[in-house]
Scaffold this active site. Structure first.
Site, PDB file in Angstrom:
ATOM      1  N   ASP A 133       2.580  -0.545  -6.974  1.00 58.76           N
ATOM      2  CA  ASP A 133       4.002  -0.480  -6.624  1.00 58.76           C
ATOM      3  C   ASP A 133       4.699   0.095  -7.851  1.00 58.76           C
ATOM      4  O   ASP A 133       4.712  -0.546  -8.915  1.00 58.76           O
ATOM      5  CB  ASP A 133       4.502  -1.898  -6.300  1.00 58.76           C
ATOM      6  CG  ASP A 133       5.988  -1.916  -5.974  1.00 58.76           C
ATOM      7  OD1 ASP A 133       6.698  -0.932  -6.274  1.00 58.76           O
ATOM      8  OD2 ASP A 133       6.452  -2.932  -5.433  1.00 58.76           O
ATOM      9  N   SER A 135      14.031  16.102  -5.496  1.00 57.56           N
ATOM     10  CA  SER A 135      14.499  16.472  -4.155  1.00 57.56           C
ATOM     11  C   SER A 135      15.639  17.460  -4.329  1.00 57.56           C
ATOM     12  O   SER A 135      16.265  17.524  -5.403  1.00 57.56           O
ATOM     13  CB  SER A 135      15.018  15.212  -3.450  1.00 57.56           C
ATOM     14  OG  SER A 135      15.718  15.544  -2.261  1.00 57.56           O
ATOM     15  N   TYR A 149      20.083   7.482  -2.574  1.00 56.92           N
ATOM     16  CA  TYR A 149      18.901   8.342  -2.773  1.00 56.92           C
ATOM     17  C   TYR A 149      19.262   9.501  -3.685  1.00 56.92           C
ATOM     18  O   TYR A 149      18.526   9.840  -4.623  1.00 56.92           O
ATOM     19  CB  TYR A 149      18.438   8.843  -1.406  1.00 56.92           C
ATOM     20  CG  TYR A 149      17.228   9.749  -1.393  1.00 56.92           C
ATOM     21  CD1 TYR A 149      15.938   9.217  -1.484  1.00 56.92           C
ATOM     22  CD2 TYR A 149      17.356  11.133  -1.253  1.00 56.92           C
ATOM     23  CE1 TYR A 149      14.818  10.043  -1.442  1.00 56.92           C
ATOM     24  CE2 TYR A 149      16.250  11.963  -1.206  1.00 56.92           C
ATOM     25  CZ  TYR A 149      14.987  11.422  -1.293  1.00 56.92           C
ATOM     26  OH  TYR A 149      13.886  12.251  -1.241  1.00 56.92           O
TER      27      TYR A 149
END
Ligand code: NAD
Length: 251
Positions: free
Chosen positions: A65, A145, A158
């Site tokens: 994780d 992104s 985000y």
């Protein structure tokens, strides 16, 4: 034709159970890279890793994780303990929360996006760079992104976390430029991985309208660009946030 660019390179990939991470692992394994793969989805990761081993690839898989620093460090340690070094670190694990307006976004959603998308990349770079300083070279690719270089309506949390990825990439690139460690970020436009097809709730046809090409990039096209960025031959490509967007940023 066999891709020989990554022959015997030791590559760590986070978020390797699905999407870009899985495809990167497949393409790199086909080019005889040695892999350390991590994901929080243990079952998915095991099956990706086993399928690669069945083709003869050398693969270590670790439940990881990326919000847990010790688990990210364990991947770097596994690369060193198993293969003696870490040539390439790909900090790819990422996720989002359902789209909503900024004024409706909760603090917990901001924290979650930062924990996975920003802190996960920070932990990756921190431990990869420590190892790369020891061995005297290395290459890092952070998967940001288009939301890391421009606004993304309804994706405030985000978008903020991905901007942080670009900021950390540029900072690290400047900090380690003279240490023979090459660091870049890739900024994909939408691509139909499970993140988009299962998590976003918007049709591909709708998303494609935002692109001059009027289509999304396939995961294969995205990964081809990523492999170009980490190609050891591209030794002067450094400190960039590279849009792979079918021309979106050309508007
Ligand atoms: P995906 O959902 O197919 O794969 C993401 C993987 O990351 C999954 O296997 C998931 O289990 C793993 N993951 C999520 N949280 C994790 C955590 N805390 N620790 C470890 N692993 C974790 O999505 P994808 O599209 O392949 O996403 C890969 C990266 O690309 C992400 O960083 C994403 O933000 C970025 N990205 C994707 C697109 C797109 O359109 N698909 C566009 C821009 C950027």
């Amino acid at each position: 034709m066999t891709d020989s660019r990554f022959n015997q390179q030791v590559v760590m990939i986070t978020g390797a159970a699905s999407g870009f991470g899985q495809l990167l692992a497949q393409r790199l394994a086909a080019g005889q890279a040695r892999l350390v793969l991590g994901d929080r989805n243990e079952e998915g990761l095991r099956s990706v890793a086993q399928a690669l081993r069945n083709t003869g690839a050398q693969v270590v898989d670790l439940a990881c994780d990326v919000t847990r620093e010790a688990q990210v460090k364990a991947m770097v340690d596994a690369a060193v303990n198993t293969f003696g070094r870490l040539d390439i670190g790909i900090n790819n694990a990422g996720t989002g929360t359902p789209p909503k307006a900024l004024i409706d976004t909760e603090e917990a959603e901001l924290d979650f996006n930062f924990a996975v998308n920003a802190k996960g990349v920070f932990f990756g770079m921190k431990h990869q760079i420590r190892q790369m300083l020891t061995q005297g070279n290395g290459i890092i690719l952070n998967v940001a992104s288009m939301a890391g270089i421009g606004g993304a309506p309804k994706l405030t949390a985000y978008c903020a976390a991905k901007h942080a990825v670009v900021g950390m990439t540029r900072t690290a690139a400047v900090e380690y430029a003279r240490k023979n460690i090459r660091i870049n970020a890739v900024c994909p436009f939408y691509s139909p991985t499970p993140l988009v097809t299962e998590g976003l709730g918007l049709s591909q046809e709708f998303l494609a309208q935002g692109s001059p090409m009027r289509r999304l990039g396939s995961p294969d096209e995205m990964v081809s660009a990523m492999l170009g960025i980490i190609d050891p031959a591209n030794s002067y490509l450094h400190g960039q946030a590279i849009a792979v967007d079918g021309g979106v940023s050309a508007y």
